[in-house]
Design an enzyme around this catalytic site. Structure first.
Site, PDB file in Angstrom:
ATOM      1  NE  ARG A  41      -4.720  -0.864   1.223  1.00 33.21           N
ATOM      2  CZ  ARG A  41      -5.678  -1.001   1.830  1.00 33.21           C
ATOM      3  NH1 ARG A  41      -5.661  -0.695   3.275  1.00 33.21           N
ATOM      4  NH2 ARG A  41      -7.097  -0.954   1.415  1.00 33.21           N
ATOM      5  CD  GLN A  84      -2.729   6.073  -3.490  1.00 31.05           C
ATOM      6  OE1 GLN A  84      -2.697   7.087  -4.453  1.00 31.05           O
ATOM      7  NE2 GLN A  84      -2.626   6.462  -2.256  1.00 31.05           N
ATOM      8  CG  ASP A 139      -4.496  -1.038  -2.937  1.00 29.40           C
ATOM      9  OD1 ASP A 139      -5.032  -2.291  -2.666  1.00 29.40           O
ATOM     10  OD2 ASP A 139      -4.336  -0.422  -1.854  1.00 29.40           O
ATOM     11  CB  SER A 149      -7.720   0.826  -2.264  1.00 30.91           C
ATOM     12  OG  SER A 149      -6.806   0.949  -1.364  1.00 30.91           O
ATOM     13  CE1 TYR A 158      -3.197  -0.396   5.957  1.00 37.56           C
ATOM     14  CE2 TYR A 158      -0.757  -0.864   5.514  1.00 37.56           C
ATOM     15  CZ  TYR A 158      -1.922  -0.781   5.222  1.00 37.56           C
ATOM     16  OH  TYR A 158      -2.107  -1.213   3.725  1.00 37.56           O
TER      17      TYR A 158
HETATM   18  P1  NAD Z   1      -8.435   0.069   5.770  1.00 38.56           P
HETATM   19  O1  NAD Z   1      -7.283  -0.725   6.469  1.00 38.56           O
HETATM   20  O2  NAD Z   1      -8.357   0.859   4.647  1.00 38.56           O
HETATM   21  O3  NAD Z   1      -9.389   0.606   6.776  1.00 38.56           O
HETATM   22  C1  NAD Z   1      -9.584  -0.143   8.195  1.00 38.56           C
HETATM   23  C2  NAD Z   1      -9.791   1.082   9.030  1.00 38.56           C
HETATM   24  O4  NAD Z   1      -9.953   0.457  10.551  1.00 38.56           O
HETATM   25  C3  NAD Z   1      -8.534   1.900   9.433  1.00 38.56           C
HETATM   26  O5  NAD Z   1      -8.548   3.228   9.194  1.00 38.56           O
HETATM   27  C4  NAD Z   1      -8.182   1.541  10.693  1.00 38.56           C
HETATM   28  O6  NAD Z   1      -7.554   2.656  11.455  1.00 38.56           O
HETATM   29  C5  NAD Z   1      -9.418   1.286  11.344  1.00 38.56           C
HETATM   30  N1  NAD Z   1      -9.461   0.508  12.666  1.00 38.56           N
HETATM   31  C6  NAD Z   1      -8.522  -0.565  13.058  1.00 38.56           C
HETATM   32  N2  NAD Z   1      -8.769  -1.037  14.139  1.00 38.56           N
HETATM   33  C7  NAD Z   1      -9.777  -0.157  14.721  1.00 38.56           C
HETATM   34  C8  NAD Z   1     -10.472  -0.045  15.937  1.00 38.56           C
HETATM   35  N3  NAD Z   1     -10.390  -0.906  16.927  1.00 38.56           N
HETATM   36  N4  NAD Z   1     -11.667   0.638  16.010  1.00 38.56           N
HETATM   37  C9  NAD Z   1     -11.762   1.535  14.806  1.00 38.56           C
HETATM   38  N5  NAD Z   1     -11.228   1.681  13.809  1.00 38.56           N
HETATM   39  C10 NAD Z   1     -10.272   0.837  13.621  1.00 38.56           C
HETATM   40  O7  NAD Z   1      -9.385  -1.221   5.140  1.00 38.56           O
HETATM   41  P2  NAD Z   1     -10.417  -1.166   4.097  1.00 38.56           P
HETATM   42  O8  NAD Z   1     -10.023  -1.435   2.890  1.00 38.56           O
HETATM   43  O9  NAD Z   1     -11.357   0.087   4.153  1.00 38.56           O
HETATM   44  O10 NAD Z   1     -11.467  -2.493   4.354  1.00 38.56           O
HETATM   45  C11 NAD Z   1     -12.253  -2.431   5.559  1.00 38.56           C
HETATM   46  C12 NAD Z   1     -12.779  -3.852   5.811  1.00 38.56           C
HETATM   47  O11 NAD Z   1     -13.501  -4.396   4.806  1.00 38.56           O
HETATM   48  C13 NAD Z   1     -11.778  -5.050   5.735  1.00 38.56           C
HETATM   49  O12 NAD Z   1     -12.220  -6.028   6.895  1.00 38.56           O
HETATM   50  C14 NAD Z   1     -11.934  -5.747   4.541  1.00 38.56           C
HETATM   51  O13 NAD Z   1     -11.526  -7.009   4.338  1.00 38.56           O
HETATM   52  C15 NAD Z   1     -13.440  -5.529   4.314  1.00 38.56           C
HETATM   53  N6  NAD Z   1     -13.946  -5.745   2.878  1.00 38.56           N
HETATM   54  C16 NAD Z   1     -15.134  -6.306   2.618  1.00 38.56           C
HETATM   55  C17 NAD Z   1     -15.729  -6.425   1.519  1.00 38.56           C
HETATM   56  C18 NAD Z   1     -17.105  -7.193   1.454  1.00 38.56           C
HETATM   57  O14 NAD Z   1     -17.512  -7.320   0.531  1.00 38.56           O
HETATM   58  N7  NAD Z   1     -17.574  -7.582   2.653  1.00 38.56           N
HETATM   59  C19 NAD Z   1     -14.922  -5.902   0.401  1.00 38.56           C
HETATM   60  C20 NAD Z   1     -13.851  -5.401   0.564  1.00 38.56           C
HETATM   61  C21 NAD Z   1     -13.497  -5.112   1.784  1.00 38.56           C
END
Ligand code: NAD
Length: 379
Positions: free
Chosen positions: A119, A124, A127, A130, A225
């Site tokens: 990342r 980007q 990715d 993202s 992160y």
């Molecule tokens: P990301 O890493 O960009 O964002 C995750 C955020 O969570 C970060 O800003 C981080 O600071 C925050 N975080 C971590 N621990 C925390 C806590 N204890 N309290 C509050 N915030 C906290 O990740 P992303 O790319 O936005 O993906 C987010 C989630 O969505 C992941 O679990 C990913 O696997 C999932 N996702 C799901 C689908 C689906 O179809 N369901 C598709 C894509 C991604």
């Protein structure tokens, strides 16, 4: 070089390349074989691929291509039949699939896992995580709006006034920020919470309120992160989230720490305290869920609250999700295609080197190597 574009398994509606991306490879003098009906569920016909110069082939013919492209991994049996030196580019989460990595090592397959793309700023445009998180954040809000028994925007009607829905977004990374923007566009009142201090400004710039828990551990060493928080912080955080969850009609969960089980932010007690008719969409379902009661790939109702654990929301928007995925693939593969359309694996390029999982029987990604094979001297 020949690229083979595979049809995705049943239930997946995306395809790794739409015809518009295939055309870019054809213009780069690369031959492209497309498995018959590969783009059907993303509304691209075999004729559309043929029109840009691709050859439509059976699955077995496509599997003989020099470089195989897909989103999901081909079956174990199909991988066993690949030839030494063939290149596989898909998304196979090597850290949770050691058996597959072992198999690829054994067979001398060169494999790239797109969820392994670093990342960094330069990466980007490649990715896929993202890109797909953007789709998921948007779709999560639309799903919640569809399932909610309430309006999102405020209404002043002859039958009285309707107050806007309150949306709480947990985690303000890629998916979270897209969820905030989408909920705002639909007229909801939005609050968001994240452990990273840097998220506050981004949340506010989208017009949402930032819920802050003081005392979060500094994340400077984690390259932006989130990092694991102390037990004291987690207790404070849970208390505050419960307070805000009680007032929310919709909660969108997106919190994650890369490579770990999703943090539990909504306990059974919090769900119990929420207003009946509320909806939780938990994007972290496949890594355990941010809500204790989430069931992966299921929708359930607990204490009158609907909890949706759909793990593949991008599949429900196959045209634009495939368009973004394909654009990421073009940008990535351009790093290793010569002007003559041949494959040139440039290990000096940190994106190529870090995205590669296996090559000539060696583990290439230092992250995968240190986690899956900590004591072995590979590569
Ligand atoms: P990301 O890493 O960009 O964002 C995750 C955020 O969570 C970060 O800003 C981080 O600071 C925050 N975080 C971590 N621990 C925390 C806590 N204890 N309290 C509050 N915030 C906290 O990740 P992303 O790319 O936005 O993906 C987010 C989630 O969505 C992941 O679990 C990913 O696997 C999932 N996702 C799901 C689908 C689906 O179809 N369901 C598709 C894509 C991604």
């Amino acid at each position: 070089m020949t690229i083979g574009l595979l049809k995705e398994p049943e239930g997946e509606r995306r395809v790794a390349l739409l015809p518009e991306s295939v055309k870019i490879f054809i213009d780069l003098k690369v031959k492209v074989r497309v498995e018959t009906q590969a783009g059907e569920t993303a509304f691209s016909s075999d004729e559309n691929y043929q029109a840009v110069g691709a050859e439509i082939c059976s699955r077995s013919e496509t599997l003989q291509s020099d470089l195989l492209l897909s989103i999901h991994t081909p079956s174990e049996e199909e991988i066993n039949q690949l030839k030494k030196g063939q290149v596989l580019v898909c998304q196979f989460q090597p850290l949770s699939n050691k058996d597959l990595v072992d198999q690829l090592l054994e067979l001398n397959i060169t494999s790239f896992s797109m969820d392994n793309v670093p990342r960094t700023t330069r990466a980007q445009s490649m990715d896929v995580l993202s890109s797909m998180a953007t789709v998921a954040g948007y779709q999560a809000v639309l799903t919640a709006a569809n399932q909610s028994p309430r309006f999102f925007p405020m209404f002043m009607t002859a039958a009285g006034s309707i107050i806007p829905s309150k949306v709480l977004v947990l985690g303000a990374g890629v998916a979270g920020l897209q969820a905030i923007a989408t909920a705002k566009r639909l007229g909801a009142v939005v609050e968001a919470f994240d452990v990273r201090a840097a998220a506050e400004e981004e949340v506010k710039s989208l017009g949402a309120k930032f819920v802050k828990v003081e005392g979060a551990k500094d994340e400077a060493s984690a390259g932006g992160y989130a990092v694991e928080q102390s037990e004291e912080y987690k207790a404070k955080q849970q208390e505050l989230i419960q307070e805000h969850a009680k007032k929310a009609n919709i909660i969108i969960c997106t919190a994650q720490i890369p490579g770990r089980k999703a943090p539990v932010l909504i306990t059974k007690e919090t769900v119990e305290a929420m207003a009946p008719g509320s909806v939780i969409v938990d994007l972290a379902a496949s890594s355990g869920g941010n809500c204790e009661l989430t069931e992966d790939n299921q929708t359930c109702e607990k204490y009158g609250v609907k909890i949706i654990g759909n793990s593949n929301l991008p599949s429900s928007m196959p045209i634009d999700a495939s368009k973004m995925y394909g654009k990421n693939m073009v940008n990535f593969l351009k790093l290793m295609i010569t002007t003559e359309g041949e494959l040139n694996l440039n290990w000096e390029d940190d994106i190529v080197a870090n995205t590669c999982v296996t090559h000539q029987g060696n583990v290439m990604s230092s992250r995968v190597k240190s986690i899956l094979y900590p004591t072995e001297k590979v590569n």
